[in-house]
Scaffold this motif. Structure first.
Motif, mmCIF file in Angstrom:
data_model
loop_
_atom_site.group_PDB
_atom_site.id
_atom_site.type_symbol
_atom_site.label_atom_id
_atom_site.label_comp_id
_atom_site.label_asym_id
_atom_site.label_seq_id
_atom_site.Cartn_x
_atom_site.Cartn_y
_atom_site.Cartn_z
ATOM 1 N N LYS A 7 5.471 2.058 -2.174
ATOM 2 C CA LYS A 7 6.484 2.815 -1.449
ATOM 3 C C LYS A 7 5.914 4.113 -0.898
ATOM 4 N N GLY A 8 6.405 4.522 0.255
ATOM 5 C CA GLY A 8 6.002 5.790 0.846
ATOM 6 C C GLY A 8 4.682 5.755 1.584
ATOM 7 N N LEU A 9 4.146 4.575 1.854
ATOM 8 C CA LEU A 9 2.854 4.487 2.529
ATOM 9 C C LEU A 9 2.956 4.529 4.044
ATOM 10 N N LYS A 10 4.115 4.239 4.604
ATOM 11 C CA LYS A 10 4.249 4.204 6.061
ATOM 12 C C LYS A 10 3.796 5.539 6.639
ATOM 13 N N PHE A 11 2.934 5.493 7.594
ATOM 14 C CA PHE A 11 2.362 6.651 8.280
ATOM 15 C C PHE A 11 1.412 7.462 7.404
ATOM 16 N N ASP A 12 1.185 7.041 6.177
ATOM 17 C CA ASP A 12 0.245 7.744 5.313
ATOM 18 C C ASP A 12 -0.482 6.723 4.453
ATOM 19 N N GLY A 13 -1.490 6.098 5.009
ATOM 20 C CA GLY A 13 -2.223 5.102 4.258
ATOM 21 C C GLY A 13 -1.854 3.677 4.607
ATOM 22 N N TYR A 14 -1.024 3.494 5.631
ATOM 23 C CA TYR A 14 -0.634 2.150 6.038
ATOM 24 C C TYR A 14 -0.645 2.081 7.560
ATOM 25 N N ASN A 15 -1.344 1.100 8.090
ATOM 26 C CA ASN A 15 -1.350 0.850 9.536
ATOM 27 C C ASN A 15 -1.275 -0.652 9.749
ATOM 28 N N GLU A 16 -0.661 -1.048 10.856
ATOM 29 C CA GLU A 16 -0.583 -2.470 11.149
ATOM 30 C C GLU A 16 -0.656 -2.720 12.643
ATOM 31 N N VAL A 17 -1.139 -3.902 12.967
ATOM 32 C CA VAL A 17 -1.033 -4.474 14.298
ATOM 33 C C VAL A 17 -0.215 -5.741 14.057
ATOM 34 N N ALA A 18 0.996 -5.787 14.592
ATOM 35 C CA ALA A 18 1.954 -6.846 14.264
ATOM 36 C C ALA A 18 1.340 -8.242 14.336
ATOM 37 N N ASN A 19 1.508 -8.980 13.253
ATOM 38 C CA ASN A 19 1.065 -10.370 13.092
ATOM 39 C C ASN A 19 -0.443 -10.547 13.163
ATOM 40 N N GLU A 20 -1.210 -9.473 13.183
ATOM 41 C CA GLU A 20 -2.671 -9.563 13.279
ATOM 42 C C GLU A 20 -3.381 -8.922 12.089
ATOM 43 N N GLN A 21 -3.021 -7.673 11.771
ATOM 44 C CA GLN A 21 -3.806 -6.915 10.798
ATOM 45 C C GLN A 21 -2.952 -5.886 10.068
ATOM 46 N N ILE A 22 -3.263 -5.692 8.782
ATOM 47 C CA ILE A 22 -2.707 -4.604 7.975
ATOM 48 C C ILE A 22 -3.886 -3.879 7.353
ATOM 49 N N VAL A 23 -3.867 -2.556 7.440
ATOM 50 C CA VAL A 23 -4.868 -1.723 6.775
ATOM 51 C C VAL A 23 -4.101 -0.810 5.826
ATOM 52 N N LEU A 24 -4.517 -0.798 4.572
ATOM 53 C CA LEU A 24 -3.786 -0.117 3.520
ATOM 54 C C LEU A 24 -4.747 0.665 2.650
ATOM 55 N N ASP A 25 -4.438 1.935 2.393
ATOM 56 C CA ASP A 25 -5.219 2.745 1.463
ATOM 57 C C ASP A 25 -4.496 2.769 0.125
ATOM 58 N N VAL A 26 -5.174 2.324 -0.921
ATOM 59 C CA VAL A 26 -4.596 2.282 -2.260
ATOM 60 C C VAL A 26 -5.331 3.287 -3.128
ATOM 61 N N ARG A 27 -4.557 4.103 -3.802
ATOM 62 C CA ARG A 27 -5.114 5.143 -4.666
ATOM 63 C C ARG A 27 -4.628 4.877 -6.085
ATOM 64 N N ASN A 28 -5.560 4.729 -7.013
ATOM 65 C CA ASN A 28 -5.228 4.466 -8.403
ATOM 66 C C ASN A 28 -5.592 5.693 -9.225
ATOM 67 N N GLU A 29 -4.583 6.367 -9.710
ATOM 68 C CA GLU A 29 -4.807 7.572 -10.502
ATOM 69 C C GLU A 29 -4.831 7.188 -11.976
ATOM 70 N N GLU A 30 -5.719 7.825 -12.705
ATOM 71 C CA GLU A 30 -5.878 7.474 -14.110
ATOM 72 C C GLU A 30 -6.334 8.687 -14.899
ATOM 73 N N GLY A 31 -5.810 8.822 -16.098
ATOM 74 C CA GLY A 31 -6.251 9.872 -17.000
ATOM 75 C C GLY A 31 -7.136 9.281 -18.071
ATOM 76 N N SER A 32 -7.968 10.099 -18.628
ATOM 77 C CA SER A 32 -8.911 9.624 -19.632
ATOM 78 C C SER A 32 -8.239 9.464 -20.978
ATOM 79 N N LYS A 33 -8.745 8.535 -21.740
ATOM 80 C CA LYS A 33 -8.298 8.369 -23.116
ATOM 81 C C LYS A 33 -9.096 9.296 -24.036
ATOM 82 N N ALA A 34 -10.223 9.788 -23.546
ATOM 83 C CA ALA A 34 -11.059 10.691 -24.335
ATOM 84 C C ALA A 34 -10.484 12.098 -24.253
ATOM 85 N N LYS A 35 -10.193 12.681 -25.392
ATOM 86 C CA LYS A 35 -9.630 14.029 -25.413
ATOM 87 C C LYS A 35 -10.375 14.876 -26.435
#
Length: 187
Positions: free
Chosen positions: A64-92
């Motif tokens: 959700k919220g990717l339209k115009f920020d990390g999502y582009n498309e050419v209808a019925n041809e191509q989708i380009v998507l930026d996926v960001r996976n945030e993670e915290g360490s288990k080591a403390k």
């Protein structure tokens, strides 16, 4: 019975497919053919328009919220998507996290009748430690700024490498599952 066999083979193919990419110093490549930086997902009997719509439904419902920020498309041809996976360490240490950050991967998906192609590209990673942000690229690091792979092509930042591989495996597996679920929407 036929649905059970089809569902079982689908689950098995998803588990196998998620492992089809390998992260190298040249970015993600196909495990089956390292000269290719993409995989083709076969969906016989589907038009490229149907596949495009099914992938778009999955992406917009899951990211959700990717339209115009990390999502582009050419209808019925191509989708380009930026996926960001945030993670915290288990080591403390003393209650403070020693590592937290994110990995950013760009996915390009192109469509043809009966199949679509997916191409993941590692963009960057960022780590946050002691109120400092450090940008990490796939290669080209030095003693001040690390990179996932060193000049010899060996993994130098194992935690970032594992995070990128995990992010990619989960995205591809969930995408294939999501497209299949959109295809079989009996309601």
């Amino acid at each position: 019975m036929k649905k059970t066999i089809l569902f079982s083979s689908f689950i098995l193919s998803n588990l196998i497919f998620a492992q089809e990419f390998k992260l190298t110093s040249n970015n993600f490549v196909s495990k089956a053919d390292e000269s290719k930086n993409y995989e083709v997902i076969e969906k016989p009997g589907k038009t490229k328009e149907q596949l495009f719509t099914e992938v778009k439904k999955y992406v917009t419902a899951s990211y959700k919220g990717l339209k115009f920020d990390g999502y582009n498309e050419v209808a019925n041809e191509q989708i380009v998507l930026d996926v960001r996976n945030e993670e915290g360490s288990k080591a403390k240490m003393l209650g403070m996290s020693l590592f937290s950050g994110f990995v950013s991967i760009r996915y390009e998906m192109n469509f043809k009748d009966g199949k679509f192609m997916i191409r993941p590209t590692f963009q960057k990673a960022e780590t946050y430690s002691n109120n400092k942000t450090n940008t990490i690229y796939l290669t080209g690091g030095n003693f001040l700024q690390g990179s996932v792979f060193n000049k010899k092509g060996d993994v130098s930042l194992k935690q970032i490498y594992e995070m990128a591989v995990k992010t990619n495996d989960e995205f591809v597996s969930n995408l294939v599952k999501g497209v299949e679920n959109n295809s079989n929407s009996d309601w």
